[in-house]
Design an enzyme around this catalytic site. Structure first.
Site, PDB file in Angstrom:
ATOM      1  N   ASP A  18       0.826  -1.205   0.000  1.00  0.00           N
ATOM      2  CA  ASP A  18       0.000   0.000   0.000  1.00  0.00           C
ATOM      3  C   ASP A  18       0.862   1.258   0.000  1.00  0.00           C
ATOM      4  O   ASP A  18       1.894   1.313   0.670  1.00  0.00           O
ATOM      5  CB  ASP A  18      -0.892  -0.018   1.249  1.00  0.00           C
ATOM      6  CG  ASP A  18      -2.025   0.993   1.163  1.00  0.00           C
ATOM      7  OD1 ASP A  18      -2.351   1.438   0.052  1.00  0.00           O
ATOM      8  OD2 ASP A  18      -2.586   1.341   2.215  1.00  0.00           O
ATOM      9  N   ASN A  66     -10.013  -2.720  -7.318  1.00  0.00           N
ATOM     10  CA  ASN A  66      -9.155  -1.848  -8.120  1.00  0.00           C
ATOM     11  C   ASN A  66      -9.699  -1.603  -9.523  1.00  0.00           C
ATOM     12  O   ASN A  66      -9.310  -0.636 -10.190  1.00  0.00           O
ATOM     13  CB  ASN A  66      -7.744  -2.429  -8.223  1.00  0.00           C
ATOM     14  CG  ASN A  66      -6.938  -2.301  -6.947  1.00  0.00           C
ATOM     15  OD1 ASN A  66      -5.988  -3.044  -6.723  1.00  0.00           O
ATOM     16  ND2 ASN A  66      -7.325  -1.366  -6.075  1.00  0.00           N
TER      17      ASN A  66
END
Length: 246
Positions: A18, A66
């Site tokens: 991340d 995503n």
């Protein structure tokens, strides 16, 4: 230099990578530049895990959520994955690393699917380490898919409901061929699982680090492993019960 015990290594490390976007913003670059820099951290981490003799490394590369990102970013990520496979396949072969995937790669462009399958086939005989990429992956979808498969087999009288155990259920998951992660690392200072390996992380040790993924280094990995080695994994037992086993 962080010191770790080579005899007490986690067998399987999973990483939520991340912070690529925030890294790009911090450096006044486009988001794809952040993902490109993040790919360099992937190469460093894979190399380090191989040198440490980690058996399994699972990287959360692209989630089902995503797909909701701007199309330009999604397209850029697909091109980056293709470039990574082209550039890193020789290293995977040279270092005896097997490439596997979890998730639904059928959603990818046919050419990228073909490239992934070719890389998986060419590395299939490698045994020193498994690099497992979570692509178009979401744990809730994975669990629902497993339930559907079991339901069909119950309907076809291939399995009885009372025969379904935790071990049986795990065989229907994407990760059926590998052990559950011993250590989960999440970068960027966020403290959530983001729909990643929800079943498999039941007794995994978590390590959160306030470093954006593109800045993640070999020493950060060693620090995470060193922290893991200080913990007592009890799996629901008491410390005294574990001591009595020794």
């Amino acid at each position: 230099m962080t010191t770790i015990d080579p005899k007490a290594l986690p067998r399987h490390i999973a990483i939520i990578m991340d912070g690529n976007g925030r890294w790009a913003e911090k450096h006044t670059m486009g988001r794809i530049s952040g993902h490109m820099k993040g790919a360099e951290a992937v190469t460093v981490t894979v190399k380090a895990c191989r040198e440490l003799s980690i058996e399994y490394l699972t990287l959360y590369a692209f989630s089902t959520e995503n797909w909701l990102r701007p199309q330009a970013e999604v397209s850029g990520l697909m091109k980056l994955l293709s470039s990574y496979l082209k550039s890193e396949l020789p290293a995977l072969l040279e270092n005896d690393i097997r490439l596997t995937t979890i998730g639904n790669i059928d959603h990818f462009d046919p050419e990228l699917c073909k490239q992934l399958e070719e890389a998986k086939t060419r590395t299939a005989a490698n045994k020193s380490m498994t690099l497992n990429l979570a692509l178009s992956y979401g744990s809730q979808d994975e669990i629902v898919k497993a339930v559907r498969r079991i339901a069909h087999e119950v309907a076809d009288d291939l399995i009885k409901p009372e025969e379904i155990t935790r071990d049986i259920f795990a065989r229907y998951l994407d990760t059926a061929s590998m052990p559950d992660p011993d250590l989960l690392i999440r970068t960027s200072g966020e403290y959530r699982l983001s729909n990643f390996l929800l079943w498999q992380l039941a007794y995994t040790e978590f390590y959160f680090i306030d470093v954006l993924w593109p800045d993640f280094t070999r020493d950060n990995l060693l620090q995470a492993i060193a922290d893991y080695q200080k913990r007592q994994r009890r799996f629901g037992l008491t410390g005294n019960q574990l001591s009595s086993r020794d």
